[in-house]
Design a protein around this motif. Structure first.
Motif, PDB file in Angstrom:
ATOM      1  N   ILE A 277      24.397  -6.577  24.396  1.00 56.84           N
ATOM      2  CA  ILE A 277      22.941  -6.460  24.551  1.00 56.84           C
ATOM      3  C   ILE A 277      22.608  -5.348  25.543  1.00 56.84           C
ATOM      4  N   ILE A 278      23.325  -5.307  26.655  1.00 62.06           N
ATOM      5  CA  ILE A 278      23.082  -4.266  27.662  1.00 62.06           C
ATOM      6  C   ILE A 278      23.386  -2.880  27.086  1.00 62.06           C
ATOM      7  N   TYR A 279      24.474  -2.780  26.337  1.00 61.32           N
ATOM      8  CA  TYR A 279      24.804  -1.494  25.729  1.00 61.32           C
ATOM      9  C   TYR A 279      23.752  -1.096  24.695  1.00 61.32           C
ATOM     10  N   ALA A 280      23.219  -2.085  23.957  1.00 56.48           N
ATOM     11  CA  ALA A 280      22.157  -1.798  22.975  1.00 56.48           C
ATOM     12  C   ALA A 280      20.910  -1.280  23.675  1.00 56.48           C
ATOM     13  N   MET A 281      20.606  -1.829  24.839  1.00 58.03           N
ATOM     14  CA  MET A 281      19.452  -1.356  25.611  1.00 58.03           C
ATOM     15  C   MET A 281      19.671   0.070  26.119  1.00 58.03           C
ATOM     16  N   PHE A 282      20.886   0.349  26.575  1.00 58.63           N
ATOM     17  CA  PHE A 282      21.204   1.705  27.033  1.00 58.63           C
ATOM     18  C   PHE A 282      21.117   2.697  25.876  1.00 58.63           C
ATOM     19  N   THR A 283      21.667   2.323  24.727  1.00 58.16           N
ATOM     20  CA  THR A 283      21.614   3.185  23.546  1.00 58.16           C
ATOM     21  C   THR A 283      20.179   3.400  23.092  1.00 58.16           C
ATOM     22  N   ALA A 284      19.359   2.353  23.187  1.00 57.75           N
ATOM     23  CA  ALA A 284      17.954   2.467  22.807  1.00 57.75           C
ATOM     24  C   ALA A 284      17.238   3.496  23.673  1.00 57.75           C
ATOM     25  N   SER A 285      17.586   3.540  24.948  1.00 55.53           N
ATOM     26  CA  SER A 285      16.964   4.514  25.855  1.00 55.53           C
ATOM     27  C   SER A 285      17.345   5.946  25.469  1.00 55.53           C
ATOM     28  N   LEU A 286      18.610   6.155  25.123  1.00 53.66           N
ATOM     29  CA  LEU A 286      19.048   7.480  24.709  1.00 53.66           C
ATOM     30  C   LEU A 286      18.402   7.897  23.389  1.00 53.66           C
ATOM     31  N   MET A 288      15.669   6.781  22.092  1.00 57.99           N
ATOM     32  CA  MET A 288      14.225   6.953  22.281  1.00 57.99           C
ATOM     33  C   MET A 288      13.927   8.392  22.701  1.00 57.99           C
ATOM     34  N   LEU A 289      14.732   8.921  23.616  1.00 55.09           N
ATOM     35  CA  LEU A 289      14.532  10.308  24.066  1.00 55.09           C
ATOM     36  C   LEU A 289      14.734  11.298  22.919  1.00 55.09           C
ATOM     37  N   THR A 290      15.792  11.107  22.132  1.00 55.63           N
ATOM     38  CA  THR A 290      16.053  12.037  21.024  1.00 55.63           C
ATOM     39  C   THR A 290      14.935  11.987  19.992  1.00 55.63           C
ATOM     40  N   SER A 291      14.335  10.809  19.807  1.00 51.82           N
ATOM     41  CA  SER A 291      13.245  10.678  18.835  1.00 51.82           C
ATOM     42  C   SER A 291      11.943  11.284  19.365  1.00 51.82           C
ATOM     43  N   ILE A 292      11.705  11.157  20.662  1.00 54.61           N
ATOM     44  CA  ILE A 292      10.500  11.749  21.253  1.00 54.61           C
ATOM     45  C   ILE A 292      10.578  13.275  21.190  1.00 54.61           C
ATOM     46  N   ILE A 293      11.763  13.810  21.466  1.00 55.03           N
ATOM     47  CA  ILE A 293      11.936  15.259  21.457  1.00 55.03           C
ATOM     48  C   ILE A 293      11.865  15.818  20.036  1.00 55.03           C
ATOM     49  N   GLY A 294      12.401  15.078  19.053  1.00 52.60           N
ATOM     50  CA  GLY A 294      12.417  15.544  17.671  1.00 52.60           C
ATOM     51  C   GLY A 294      11.030  15.524  17.046  1.00 52.60           C
ATOM     52  N   LYS A 295      10.717  16.567  16.292  1.00 49.46           N
ATOM     53  CA  LYS A 295       9.408  16.653  15.643  1.00 49.46           C
ATOM     54  C   LYS A 295       9.395  15.949  14.287  1.00 49.46           C
ATOM     55  N   THR A 296      10.568  15.826  13.676  1.00 49.80           N
ATOM     56  CA  THR A 296      10.703  15.140  12.392  1.00 49.80           C
ATOM     57  C   THR A 296      11.862  14.147  12.465  1.00 49.80           C
ATOM     58  N   VAL A 297      11.915  13.272  11.467  1.00 47.37           N
ATOM     59  CA  VAL A 297      13.005  12.291  11.421  1.00 47.37           C
ATOM     60  C   VAL A 297      14.350  12.997  11.315  1.00 47.37           C
ATOM     61  N   MET A 366      19.492   3.151  32.399  1.00 48.83           N
ATOM     62  CA  MET A 366      18.367   2.835  31.514  1.00 48.83           C
ATOM     63  C   MET A 366      17.028   3.151  32.176  1.00 48.83           C
ATOM     64  N   ILE A 367      16.909   2.790  33.437  1.00 51.41           N
ATOM     65  CA  ILE A 367      15.658   3.037  34.164  1.00 51.41           C
ATOM     66  C   ILE A 367      15.376   4.532  34.263  1.00 51.41           C
ATOM     67  N   ILE A 368      16.413   5.310  34.579  1.00 53.06           N
ATOM     68  CA  ILE A 368      16.240   6.762  34.680  1.00 53.06           C
ATOM     69  C   ILE A 368      15.832   7.354  33.334  1.00 53.06           C
ATOM     70  N   LEU A 369      16.518   6.946  32.261  1.00 50.51           N
ATOM     71  CA  LEU A 369      16.188   7.457  30.927  1.00 50.51           C
ATOM     72  C   LEU A 369      14.791   7.025  30.496  1.00 50.51           C
ATOM     73  N   PHE A 370      14.411   5.786  30.848  1.00 49.45           N
ATOM     74  CA  PHE A 370      13.086   5.296  30.464  1.00 49.45           C
ATOM     75  C   PHE A 370      11.995   6.072  31.206  1.00 49.45           C
ATOM     76  N   ILE A 371      12.227   6.380  32.482  1.00 55.62           N
ATOM     77  CA  ILE A 371      11.250   7.165  33.249  1.00 55.62           C
ATOM     78  C   ILE A 371      11.074   8.559  32.636  1.00 55.62           C
ATOM     79  N   ILE A 372      12.195   9.164  32.226  1.00 55.70           N
ATOM     80  CA  ILE A 372      12.117  10.476  31.572  1.00 55.70           C
ATOM     81  C   ILE A 372      11.341  10.370  30.267  1.00 55.70           C
TER      82      ILE A 372
END
Length: 385
Positions: A277-286, A288-297, A366-372
């Motif tokens: 679960i913790i690893y899934a949360m960490f992966t979700a943070s990473l 999330m960043l790649t999806s925010i930066i990407g303009k398309t799927v 996770m906190i650092i990635l979420f803040i970014i």
């Protein structure tokens, strides 16, 4: 409001058949294939049947060397090496022209074993033949020493015994690499489609603008979407752990023997679920960043591919490190600590200090990635096309 948005995103993700296929079924199929591959890999080959090519003039006395191996069929041929190259046998044994007579006369005899070290069956057969010839060699030496009235201890002054520091099955180390790798790949593959769709997908479909004009804080939107990705990753991880555990327990023999948790079985299972679960949360943070930066799927998926490839490096790093050699840095580095901690758990070791270090390092990351991610999500440049 957070709960409503979260439930809506979860329903949308699991309503999409494509996402459901990539999230649940694909990881399970991949992990099933990996499980059976590793089971085949650790097989000692005792139940396999082999064909060994030998000379046509193969002596009856030499044939008795392999009389105890019922799974080896001797194939007599004029050219054993050619028969091997044609793929009719798994290995070839070529003896010198006067093999038996040379041994009887005390002269040096030759035996050549030919095989393919890259083929599992060929490699297994080569080892069996070499061991059989080794036993035959020792029996000849013993007979010669007895004939001359020489004590055998004169040529064997001592014996060497090897003992492992752990009484675990040797296959436990391979299993300690298999489970974290399976878990990391499954969580990455399961979370990636949802992450790409929740941010880059919204931008590509021009629905992000409609979300932003609703009376909901951007931080709430961001957190609900992140929680959705983390939930899907956690579900995928737990399903994968369950499927792999059932397959190892019910459908394998060698891998099943490598697992022995004793009285700590429940604790180890709970900790494994917590780590996933913790690893899934960490992966979700990473992701999330790649999806925010990407303009398309498509662009988002291109960015997320290296994230999933990161799981390959801990496998290479830890493959040559013993369980007693793990130190602070192995549990302080995200992703690497997943492999390190699960390696300890597979060996039945519960070290709460290492568990706390792993949880703390992942939470901080996770906190650092979420803040970014929050900083990027608050800027229109990154949330709108």
């Amino acid at each position: 409001m957070l709960l409503k948005i979260y439930l809506k995103e979860i329903k949308d993700c699991f309503r999409d058949r494509r996402t459901l296929l990539l999230t649940v079924l694909l990881p399970v199929i991949m992990m099933t294939g990996l499980t059976f591959f590793y089971e085949k890999l650790v097989s000692d080959g005792e139940e396999e049947s082999y064909k060994l090519a030998v000379n046509e003039e193969f002596d009856r006395e030499v044939e008795d060397i392999f009389s105890g191996f019922k799974n080896i069929e001797l194939v007599k041929t004029a050219n054993p090496e050619e028969t091997l190259q044609e793929g009719k046998v798994q290995a070839a044994l070529i003896l010198g022209p006067n093999f038996t007579s040379d041994i009887e006369n005390g002269e040096k005899a030759t035996a050549t074993i030919i095989g393919d070290s890259f083929g599992q069956k060929s490699s297994n057969l080569k080892n069996i033949v070499q061991n059989a010839l080794g036993v035959y060699e020792k029996s000849i030496i013993s007979e010669r020493l007895e004939a001359k009235g020489t004590n055998r201890n004169l040529v064997e002054p001592f014996t060497i015994e090897q003992k492992e520091i752990s009484d675990q099955n040797p296959n436990a180390n391979l299993l300690a690499m298999l489970i974290p790798l399976i878990l990391a790949i499954a969580i990455g593959v399961g979370s990636s489609p949802a992450a790409s769709d929740l941010f880059a997908g919204e931008k590509e479909k021009k629905t992000m603008e409609a979300l932003l004009i609703t009376p909901v804080k951007r931080s709430t939107l961001l957190f609900s979407k992140w929680l959705t990705i983390a939930t899907i990753g956690s579900v995928t991880g737990m399903i994968t752990l369950l499927v792999v555990a059932l397959e190892i327990n019910l459908l394998t023999e060698n891998l099943k023997k490598a697992v022995s948790f004793g009285d700590n079985a429940i604790v180890i299972v709970v900790l494994s679920v917590l780590v996933s679960i913790i690893y899934a949360m960490f992966t979700a943070s990473l992701l999330m960043l790649t999806s925010i930066i990407g303009k398309t799927v498509k662009e988002s998926q291109s960015y997320s591919t290296p994230v999933m490839m990161l799981a390959m490096f801990p496998t290479m790093i830890l493959s040559s490190i013993g369980i007693n050699e793990l130190s602070f840095q192995h549990f302080a580095v995200p992703i690497l600590n997943l492999f390190s901690l699960l390696k300890e758990l597979v060996f039945g070791i519960i070290d709460y200090e290492h568990i706390l270090i792993t949880i703390a390092s992942n939470l901080i990351s996770m906190i650092i990635l979420f803040i970014i991610g929050r900083i990027l999500f608050l800027k229109d440049k990154w949330v709108m096309n």
